[in-house]
Design an enzyme around this catalytic site. Structure first.
Site, mmCIF file in Angstrom:
data_model
loop_
_atom_site.group_PDB
_atom_site.id
_atom_site.type_symbol
_atom_site.label_atom_id
_atom_site.label_comp_id
_atom_site.label_asym_id
_atom_site.label_seq_id
_atom_site.Cartn_x
_atom_site.Cartn_y
_atom_site.Cartn_z
ATOM 1 N N ARG A 213 -59.097 -49.546 51.057
ATOM 2 C CA ARG A 213 -58.959 -50.289 52.558
ATOM 3 C C ARG A 213 -58.254 -50.217 52.996
ATOM 4 O O ARG A 213 -56.914 -49.533 52.695
ATOM 5 C CB ARG A 213 -59.073 -51.748 52.014
ATOM 6 C CG ARG A 213 -57.318 -51.388 50.282
ATOM 7 C CD ARG A 213 -57.117 -53.040 49.573
ATOM 8 N NE ARG A 213 -55.474 -52.562 49.382
ATOM 9 C CZ ARG A 213 -54.999 -54.070 48.469
ATOM 10 N NH1 ARG A 213 -56.095 -54.513 47.779
ATOM 11 N NH2 ARG A 213 -53.821 -53.790 48.038
ATOM 12 N N GLY A 214 -57.044 -51.213 53.979
ATOM 13 C CA GLY A 214 -55.810 -50.596 54.422
ATOM 14 C C GLY A 214 -56.086 -50.214 55.710
ATOM 15 O O GLY A 214 -56.629 -49.298 55.996
ATOM 16 N N ILE A 215 -55.045 -49.334 55.428
ATOM 17 C CA ILE A 215 -54.325 -47.809 56.262
ATOM 18 C C ILE A 215 -55.359 -46.554 56.225
ATOM 19 O O ILE A 215 -55.975 -46.413 57.291
ATOM 20 C CB ILE A 215 -52.562 -47.915 56.220
ATOM 21 C CG1 ILE A 215 -52.151 -49.260 56.321
ATOM 22 C CG2 ILE A 215 -52.908 -46.450 57.062
ATOM 23 C CD1 ILE A 215 -50.770 -48.565 56.813
ATOM 24 N N VAL A 258 -54.789 -41.318 41.577
ATOM 25 C CA VAL A 258 -53.335 -40.248 41.890
ATOM 26 C C VAL A 258 -53.101 -39.760 41.100
ATOM 27 O O VAL A 258 -51.971 -38.993 41.066
ATOM 28 C CB VAL A 258 -53.052 -40.157 43.252
ATOM 29 C CG1 VAL A 258 -53.607 -39.984 44.678
ATOM 30 C CG2 VAL A 258 -51.792 -41.317 43.139
ATOM 31 N N ALA A 285 -52.006 -43.202 49.638
ATOM 32 C CA ALA A 285 -51.902 -44.068 48.616
ATOM 33 C C ALA A 285 -49.873 -44.400 48.291
ATOM 34 O O ALA A 285 -49.971 -43.587 47.936
ATOM 35 C CB ALA A 285 -52.674 -43.206 47.230
ATOM 36 N N LYS A 291 -38.079 -55.935 44.111
ATOM 37 C CA LYS A 291 -36.908 -56.763 43.250
ATOM 38 C C LYS A 291 -36.170 -55.804 43.518
ATOM 39 O O LYS A 291 -35.358 -54.341 43.714
ATOM 40 C CB LYS A 291 -37.691 -56.208 41.321
ATOM 41 C CG LYS A 291 -38.727 -56.982 40.838
ATOM 42 C CD LYS A 291 -37.721 -58.132 40.450
ATOM 43 C CE LYS A 291 -39.055 -59.362 39.781
ATOM 44 N NZ LYS A 291 -39.683 -60.434 40.857
ATOM 45 N N LEU A 293 -32.334 -54.672 42.345
ATOM 46 C CA LEU A 293 -32.149 -54.142 41.790
ATOM 47 C C LEU A 293 -31.534 -53.865 39.918
ATOM 48 O O LEU A 293 -32.409 -53.770 39.614
ATOM 49 C CB LEU A 293 -30.900 -52.592 42.275
ATOM 50 C CG LEU A 293 -30.731 -51.499 41.611
ATOM 51 C CD1 LEU A 293 -32.002 -50.555 41.466
ATOM 52 C CD2 LEU A 293 -30.027 -50.631 42.094
ATOM 53 N N TYR A 349 -38.866 -48.208 46.108
ATOM 54 C CA TYR A 349 -39.467 -48.018 47.571
ATOM 55 C C TYR A 349 -39.208 -47.138 48.424
ATOM 56 O O TYR A 349 -40.028 -46.083 48.947
ATOM 57 C CB TYR A 349 -40.184 -49.078 48.113
ATOM 58 C CG TYR A 349 -41.750 -49.338 48.906
ATOM 59 C CD1 TYR A 349 -42.854 -48.847 48.547
ATOM 60 C CD2 TYR A 349 -40.820 -49.475 50.304
ATOM 61 C CE1 TYR A 349 -43.986 -48.935 49.532
ATOM 62 C CE2 TYR A 349 -42.442 -48.814 51.376
ATOM 63 C CZ TYR A 349 -43.098 -48.501 51.057
ATOM 64 O OH TYR A 349 -44.700 -48.691 51.815
#
Ligand code: NAD
Length: 443
Positions: A213-215, A258, A285, A291, A293, A349
């Site tokens: 899906r998506g990108i 993965v 992926a 959140k 930290l 991220y």
């Protein structure tokens, strides 16, 4: 998720209302269609006597190119060859060209300035002046973005610059509708005798992770459109959606995570079972676990790092050690502007996405002897399920805080990846291309 404000402000009444209230009206971007015209037509090229200008003209020999200023003409592209600018005084010719011709550029037009990499300069002042082009192009991009116009800088690595043909054609096409204010460096390389602008990936095999899906789904579709045979990989839980996406493009599905410790082996086996070699791998992926930290728990850190970074390094290592990736192959990572500028609530991220940038910088010279290139794209705010989950106010801000005042589409990221996957990007390695409409984050 669609952008309601973009649609409303471009409707008949919406446009009047927004203008009356002094609100911005984001431009409707023109994108490449199913059988993309490779470049826009009617391009004005600066009249400079240099090998680079000769290379520009030869790269665009199938489109309408003009060299003489004609103040009543309208153009869809402006190209300025700045490679011969060696002094601060001579920079004025850059200002003069755009000062004179900018008004003649149509909405959704394309601008490219061609400069030189630092290694290709001949004096200290030449190096400084070439570096200053970046400030010019980034400012120009901010001025013209409201008309859907993009401006980018292409750095050649020598005066014998046929290598710029492919990247230049990409920047002069609607495939880069959301690529704005980028600096792409190209090294000298052997040009294939005949590059095919249509279906440049014919005969190539590409694996895309996170393709359900998506990108990822858009990347799979665009690579297939450009002629590649696509293997889509996604989690077993997404198998049904993956199968549908792959059925539409006559690709094959590889359901696995993965993060499996033997993911590299499973990919290699799948490729061998189908008598294929792998020409292109796109590590798309990715997950978020946002959140602050101080409130983040171990699993939010560990799972994210495993999916977004560790697994990529592990898979690359296996495929490269076992010669599964072909000579002149392509490795393409998907980073993020968060990995460049950082973002509150995204330490995990941004760490993983900055790591993707580190990967391309570190591995490019190692892979060069096999002519394998390694690059990454850094999407900004792209309209997908991932960003649909962002709360309303940050979502609106994410869309508007770029020169084009809107989010990009998965297709925009996919078009840039298809360019990086193609034979005509052979001189492009260790490049990070932001697909973000010149988002202010990390700019
Ligand atoms: P998405 O959540 O819509 O799709 C991600 C896909 O990856 C899904 O199909 C998911 O099943 C798959 N996936 C997740 N974990 C996996 C695993 N362990 N093994 C195999 N597949 C797995 O996300 P998207 O918005 O399409 O994002 C794609 C990539 O682009 C990600 O790397 C993301 O970080 C990056 N990105 C997205 C944006 C954006 O605005 N959407 C911005 C910057 C970067």
């Amino acid at each position: 998720m669609s952008d309601g404000y973009l649609e409303f402000s471009n409707s008949y009444f919406g446009k009047k209302l927004c203008k009356g209230l002094g609100l911005p009206v984001p431009p409707l971007l023109r994108r490449a269609n199913q059988t993309p015209e490779q470049t826009v037509t009617d391009i004005l090229v600066s009249n400079v006597q240099s090998a680079t200008t000769t290379a520009i003209l030869s790269a665009l020999n199938d489109t309408n190119v003009h060299q003489a200023d004609n103040l009543s003409a309208k153009y869809n592209g402006l190209i300025f060859d700045a490679t011969t600018i060696t002094t601060t005084t001579a920079l004025k010719s850059l200002y003069q060209f755009f000062n004179l011709n900018l008004k003649q550029l149509n909405p959704n037009g394309k601008i490219a300035v061609i400069g030189l990499t630092a290694q290709a300069t001949v004096s200290t002042e030449h190096t400084i002046v070439q570096r200053s082009l970046q400030g010019f192009v980034k400012s120009l991009a901010k001025e013209v973005g409201r008309k859907g116009i993009t401006a980018n800088l292409l750095l050649a690595s020598g005066s014998e610059s046929n290598s710029i043909a492919g990247p230049l054609r990409f920047l002069m096409s609607d495939r880069c509708a959301y690529v704005n204010a980028q600096v792409i460096s190209v090294s000298q390389h052997q040009i294939e005798n005949k590059l095919t602008w249509q279906q440049p990936l014919a005969g190539k095999v590409a694996l895309v992770t996170g393709a359900a899906r998506g990108i990822g789904a858009a990347i799979a579709q665009v690579l297939a459109r450009d002629g590649a045979t696509v293997i889509g990989l996604d989690t077993p839980a997404s198998q049904q959606q993956l199968q549908q996406t792959m059925d539409n493009i006559k690709g094959s599905s590889l359901p696995l995570s993965v993060t499996d410790s033997d993911a590299g082996q499973q990919i290699a086996q799948f490729v061998k079972d189908n008598n294929q070699q792998l020409d292109i791998i796109v590590h798309n992926a990715g997950v978020t676990r946002d959140k602050m930290l101080s409130r983040m728990n171990d699993s939010q850190w560990e799972l994210l790092m495993d999916v977004n970074l560790t697994s990529i390094l592990r898979i690359n290592q296996y495929l490269l050690n076992n010669n599964i990736i072909a000579q002149a192959g392509r490795i393409i990572g998907v980073s993020s502007i968060s990995g460049i500028g950082g973002n509150a609530g995204q330490t995990n991220y941004a760490t993983s996405k900055a790591g993707v940038i580190g990967m391309i910088e570190q591995m490019a010279p190692i892979l060069a002897p096999k002519q394998i290139t390694i690059n990454a794209v850094a999407p900004g705010f792209i309209e997908t399920e991932m960003t649909a989950a962002v709360p309303f106010i940050p979502r609106q801000l994410g869309r508007r805080l770029c020169s084009l005042s809107q989010g990009g589409l998965p297709q925009d990221v996919a078009e840039t990846i298809a360019f990086l996957a193609s034979p005509y990007s052979q001189g492009v390695s260790a490049n990070l291309i932001r697909v973000c409409g010149q988002n202010i984050m990390g700019a």
